[in-house]
Design a protein around this motif. Structure first.
Motif, PDB file in Angstrom:
ATOM      1  N   ARG A  28      82.412 -34.225  37.252  1.00 12.17           N
ATOM      2  CA  ARG A  28      83.484 -34.627  38.158  1.00 12.17           C
ATOM      3  C   ARG A  28      83.400 -36.116  38.489  1.00 12.17           C
ATOM      4  N   ALA A  29      82.200 -36.619  38.739  1.00 13.06           N
ATOM      5  CA  ALA A  29      82.043 -38.038  39.047  1.00 13.06           C
ATOM      6  C   ALA A  29      82.468 -38.917  37.868  1.00 13.06           C
ATOM      7  N   LEU A  30      82.100 -38.506  36.658  1.00 18.92           N
ATOM      8  CA  LEU A  30      82.449 -39.289  35.473  1.00 18.92           C
ATOM      9  C   LEU A  30      83.951 -39.244  35.190  1.00 18.92           C
ATOM     10  N   ALA A  31      84.601 -38.120  35.514  1.00 14.13           N
ATOM     11  CA  ALA A  31      86.059 -38.052  35.361  1.00 14.13           C
ATOM     12  C   ALA A  31      86.745 -39.092  36.239  1.00 14.13           C
ATOM     13  N   GLY A  32      86.235 -39.278  37.468  1.00 17.03           N
ATOM     14  CA  GLY A  32      86.790 -40.308  38.334  1.00 17.03           C
ATOM     15  C   GLY A  32      86.602 -41.702  37.769  1.00 17.03           C
ATOM     16  N   ALA A  33      85.425 -41.961  37.180  1.00 17.30           N
ATOM     17  CA  ALA A  33      85.167 -43.272  36.582  1.00 17.30           C
ATOM     18  C   ALA A  33      86.098 -43.535  35.399  1.00 17.30           C
ATOM     19  N   VAL A  34      86.361 -42.498  34.598  1.00 18.39           N
ATOM     20  CA  VAL A  34      87.282 -42.640  33.464  1.00 18.39           C
ATOM     21  C   VAL A  34      88.697 -42.954  33.950  1.00 18.39           C
ATOM     22  N   GLY A  35      89.145 -42.241  34.997  1.00 19.59           N
ATOM     23  CA  GLY A  35      90.468 -42.507  35.536  1.00 19.59           C
ATOM     24  C   GLY A  35      90.606 -43.943  36.016  1.00 19.59           C
ATOM     25  N   ALA A  36      89.591 -44.460  36.713  1.00 21.67           N
ATOM     26  CA  ALA A  36      89.639 -45.828  37.217  1.00 21.67           C
ATOM     27  C   ALA A  36      89.633 -46.852  36.079  1.00 21.67           C
ATOM     28  N   ALA A  37      88.761 -46.650  35.085  1.00 22.32           N
ATOM     29  CA  ALA A  37      88.685 -47.592  33.960  1.00 22.32           C
ATOM     30  C   ALA A  37      89.970 -47.591  33.145  1.00 22.32           C
ATOM     31  N   SER A  38      90.564 -46.409  32.958  1.00 18.11           N
ATOM     32  CA  SER A  38      91.817 -46.324  32.202  1.00 18.11           C
ATOM     33  C   SER A  38      92.944 -47.045  32.926  1.00 18.11           C
ATOM     34  N   LEU A  39      92.989 -46.914  34.258  1.00 13.34           N
ATOM     35  CA  LEU A  39      94.029 -47.577  35.035  1.00 13.34           C
ATOM     36  C   LEU A  39      93.886 -49.097  34.963  1.00 13.34           C
ATOM     37  N   LEU A  40      92.660 -49.586  35.039  1.00  9.52           N
ATOM     38  CA  LEU A  40      92.429 -51.025  34.905  1.00  9.52           C
ATOM     39  C   LEU A  40      92.832 -51.522  33.516  1.00  9.52           C
ATOM     40  N   LEU A  41      92.510 -50.749  32.480  1.00 12.99           N
ATOM     41  CA  LEU A  41      92.881 -51.134  31.123  1.00 12.99           C
ATOM     42  C   LEU A  41      94.394 -51.148  30.953  1.00 12.99           C
ATOM     43  N   ALA A  42      95.073 -50.178  31.565  1.00 14.65           N
ATOM     44  CA  ALA A  42      96.541 -50.156  31.506  1.00 14.65           C
ATOM     45  C   ALA A  42      97.119 -51.403  32.154  1.00 14.65           C
ATOM     46  N   ALA A  43      96.564 -51.804  33.302  1.00 12.93           N
ATOM     47  CA  ALA A  43      97.043 -53.004  33.985  1.00 12.93           C
ATOM     48  C   ALA A  43      96.816 -54.248  33.134  1.00 12.93           C
ATOM     49  N   CYS A  44      95.652 -54.336  32.503  1.00 13.06           N
ATOM     50  CA  CYS A  44      95.366 -55.481  31.635  1.00 13.06           C
ATOM     51  C   CYS A  44      96.313 -55.518  30.432  1.00 13.06           C
ATOM     52  N   TRP A  78     100.025 -56.364  31.996  1.00 15.00           N
ATOM     53  CA  TRP A  78     100.331 -57.581  32.745  1.00 15.00           C
ATOM     54  C   TRP A  78      99.341 -58.720  32.570  1.00 15.00           C
ATOM     55  N   TRP A  79      98.135 -58.415  32.074  1.00  6.96           N
ATOM     56  CA  TRP A  79      97.107 -59.450  32.019  1.00  6.96           C
ATOM     57  C   TRP A  79      96.326 -59.361  30.714  1.00  6.96           C
ATOM     58  N   PRO A  80      96.984 -59.659  29.598  1.00  5.88           N
ATOM     59  CA  PRO A  80      96.293 -59.584  28.299  1.00  5.88           C
ATOM     60  C   PRO A  80      95.212 -60.660  28.208  1.00  5.88           C
ATOM     61  N   SER A  81      93.969 -60.227  28.159  1.00  6.70           N
ATOM     62  CA  SER A  81      92.849 -61.166  28.164  1.00  6.70           C
ATOM     63  C   SER A  81      91.628 -60.485  27.558  1.00  6.70           C
ATOM     64  N   ALA A  82      90.519 -61.219  27.546  1.00  7.59           N
ATOM     65  CA  ALA A  82      89.264 -60.658  27.036  1.00  7.59           C
ATOM     66  C   ALA A  82      88.782 -59.493  27.890  1.00  7.59           C
ATOM     67  N   ALA A  83      89.251 -59.416  29.150  1.00  4.57           N
ATOM     68  CA  ALA A  83      88.852 -58.296  30.015  1.00  4.57           C
ATOM     69  C   ALA A  83      89.279 -56.965  29.420  1.00  4.57           C
ATOM     70  N   SER A  84      90.419 -56.946  28.721  1.00  7.82           N
ATOM     71  CA  SER A  84      90.874 -55.698  28.115  1.00  7.82           C
ATOM     72  C   SER A  84      89.923 -55.237  27.021  1.00  7.82           C
ATOM     73  N   VAL A  85      89.291 -56.168  26.330  1.00  5.47           N
ATOM     74  CA  VAL A  85      88.327 -55.813  25.284  1.00  5.47           C
ATOM     75  C   VAL A  85      87.087 -55.186  25.914  1.00  5.47           C
ATOM     76  N   VAL A  86      86.608 -55.780  27.006  1.00 10.30           N
ATOM     77  CA  VAL A  86      85.443 -55.238  27.709  1.00 10.30           C
ATOM     78  C   VAL A  86      85.744 -53.836  28.235  1.00 10.30           C
ATOM     79  N   LEU A  87      86.921 -53.673  28.851  1.00  9.87           N
ATOM     80  CA  LEU A  87      87.301 -52.368  29.386  1.00  9.87           C
ATOM     81  C   LEU A  87      87.444 -51.331  28.283  1.00  9.87           C
ATOM     82  N   LEU A  88      87.933 -51.761  27.122  1.00 13.91           N
ATOM     83  CA  LEU A  88      88.094 -50.847  25.996  1.00 13.91           C
ATOM     84  C   LEU A  88      86.740 -50.286  25.564  1.00 13.91           C
ATOM     85  N   VAL A  89      85.741 -51.148  25.444  1.00 14.68           N
ATOM     86  CA  VAL A  89      84.394 -50.702  25.064  1.00 14.68           C
ATOM     87  C   VAL A  89      83.802 -49.796  26.140  1.00 14.68           C
ATOM     88  N   LEU A  90      83.972 -50.186  27.416  1.00 15.10           N
ATOM     89  CA  LEU A  90      83.465 -49.378  28.519  1.00 15.10           C
ATOM     90  C   LEU A  90      84.099 -47.993  28.520  1.00 15.10           C
TER      91      LEU A  90
END
Length: 408
Positions: free
Chosen positions: A294-310, A313-325
């Protein structure tokens, strides 16, 4: 505590002996699954060459990539029932042998229909590994080690993807589609021989209970297993969103070369393997498979939402880091759900219950590539990653933590 020995039943094999043998069985089960998944889940890394050599659109390539999981989906329960009845070694060896034959046939055909048919047949044969190798591992390990053991065994998915990510793009660039397919065909052939020669079925309790009655279905009168199946299926969506289209995102949006993108995705799959082992060890330490899930499902939801935002609206190297994470986090819960299902089902139902578990996961896996491909074509990567975030959040509510841990 959510981990018990009474329902699992398979701990007797581990405690009866076989200290070094159990680790050999773990190695063989993991290697067999890795070789199977190098093909089944490695096909997304061939999307660029499929679009070129076979003249397919992105949606058509996604459909072809889904064919092995469709075949897997149709055959999983039957292989699970066969493992319950005839044992793991026979099922593993025969399934891998049939997969090798289907992959050999795929080397000789062209076009969406014929390739799709061969890929589906190879996936159906490879379903034997998903149904039986988990039983081998769980049968040889006691409850207090099963989380770690199953976490190691479940690294086969990211390891298969890692092998594919490292090998498929350069092989396809040098030798075309058939060169890449020949590689996974040879892997399957080698594992067929090793499994047939070395796998030993774990000892089992008598086929009937002490009173003479057959063990009742674990699905009767309870929704717990169904909720675990549902939660794990939800977690597959973000995993396959990233796994199937991470490389395409890097090449189309970030303008990386296919080989460089494949190497980065291999790093993501290495992280996924570490996350599965870590999650399994975590579950052994806290005495629960589902609280970490359950805890890891929450982490996946948060990381996916950040990647969607990147991506939106914010195409940058951060999207690559989030993709690997996200590659690592989205794969982390798989071993937890499989271990929980097998322990709750018991040794006489474990094969069938794991078959049902695999059906739910592979149904999601077969739907994800074509649907996500269509979403990306229509609305972009931001929408696709946002859908992955919704699935991760929904899984939090579905995981039956109280039903399992509260009853132990």
């Amino acid at each position: 505590m959510g981990i018990t020995d009474t329902k699992a039943g398979t701990g007797t094999a581990a405690t009866a002996g076989g200290g070094s043998r159990r680790w050999l069985m773990l190695a063989l089960g993991t290697a067999a699954q890795t070789s199977s998944f190098a093909f089944v889940y490695g096909l997304p890394y061939l999307i660029p060459v499929l679009r070129g050599s076979e003249r397919l659109s992105l949606s058509q390539a996604g459909l072809l990539v889904a064919c092995p999981t469709v075949g897997l989906l149709l055959a999983l329960y039957a292989w699970g029932a066969a493992a319950d009845r005839y044992g793991e070694r026979v099922v593993l060896a025969s399934g891998l042998g049939l997969a090798t034959l289907a992959l050999t046939a795929a080397l000789l055909v062209h076009g969406l229909v014929l390739l799709g048919l061969m890929f589906a047949l190879a996936g159906a044969a490879g379903a034997s590994v998903s149904a039986a190798s988990g039983r081998v591992v769980l049968g040889w390990f006691p409850p207090e080690q099963r989380g770690l053991a199953m976490g190691i065994r479940q690294t086969s998915t990211p390891l298969g993807m890692l092998v594919a990510a490292v090998s498929m793009p350069p092989l396809a660039a040098a030798y075309g589609l058939r060169g890449a397919l020949l590689f996974v065909t040879l892997l399957s052939a080698v594992m067929t021989v090793l499994v047939a020669l070395l796998v030993v079925d774990p000892p089992r309790p008598p086929r009937t209970a002490p009173g003479g009655a057959r063990p009742a279905s674990p699905y009767r009168g309870s929704r717990t297993l169904w909720r675990i199946h549902g939660a794990s299926a939800l977690m597959v969506w973000p995993q396959f969103t990233v796994g199937a289209f991470g490389l395409v995102f890097l090449t189309d949006v970030r303008h990386w070369s296919p080989v460089a993108a494949g190497q980065l995705m291999a790093c993501g799959q290495a992280l996924a393997a570490c996350c599965r082992i870590g999650a399994g060890r975590w579950s052994d330490a806290v005495g629960s498979r589902l609280r970490p899930m359950r805890a890891l499902a929450g982490a996946v939801g948060a990381a996916s939402l950040l990647l969607a935002a990147c991506a939106q609206w914010w195409p940058s190297a951060a999207s690559v880091v989030l993709l690997v994470l996200l590659c690592g986090l989205s794969a982390s819960t798989n071993g937890l759900s499989f271990t929980s299902v097998a322990e709750l089902a018991g040794p006489r139902w474990a094969g069938r219950a794991l078959g049902v578990q695999n059906i739910g996961q592979n149904l999601t896996a077969s739907l994800a590539p074509p649907v996500v491909g269509a979403l990306i074509s229509a609305s972009g990567y931001g929408t696709a990653f946002a859908c992955a975030a919704v699935c991760g959040v929904a899984a939090i509510a579905v995981v039956p933590v109280r039903a399992v841990d509260g009853a132990a």
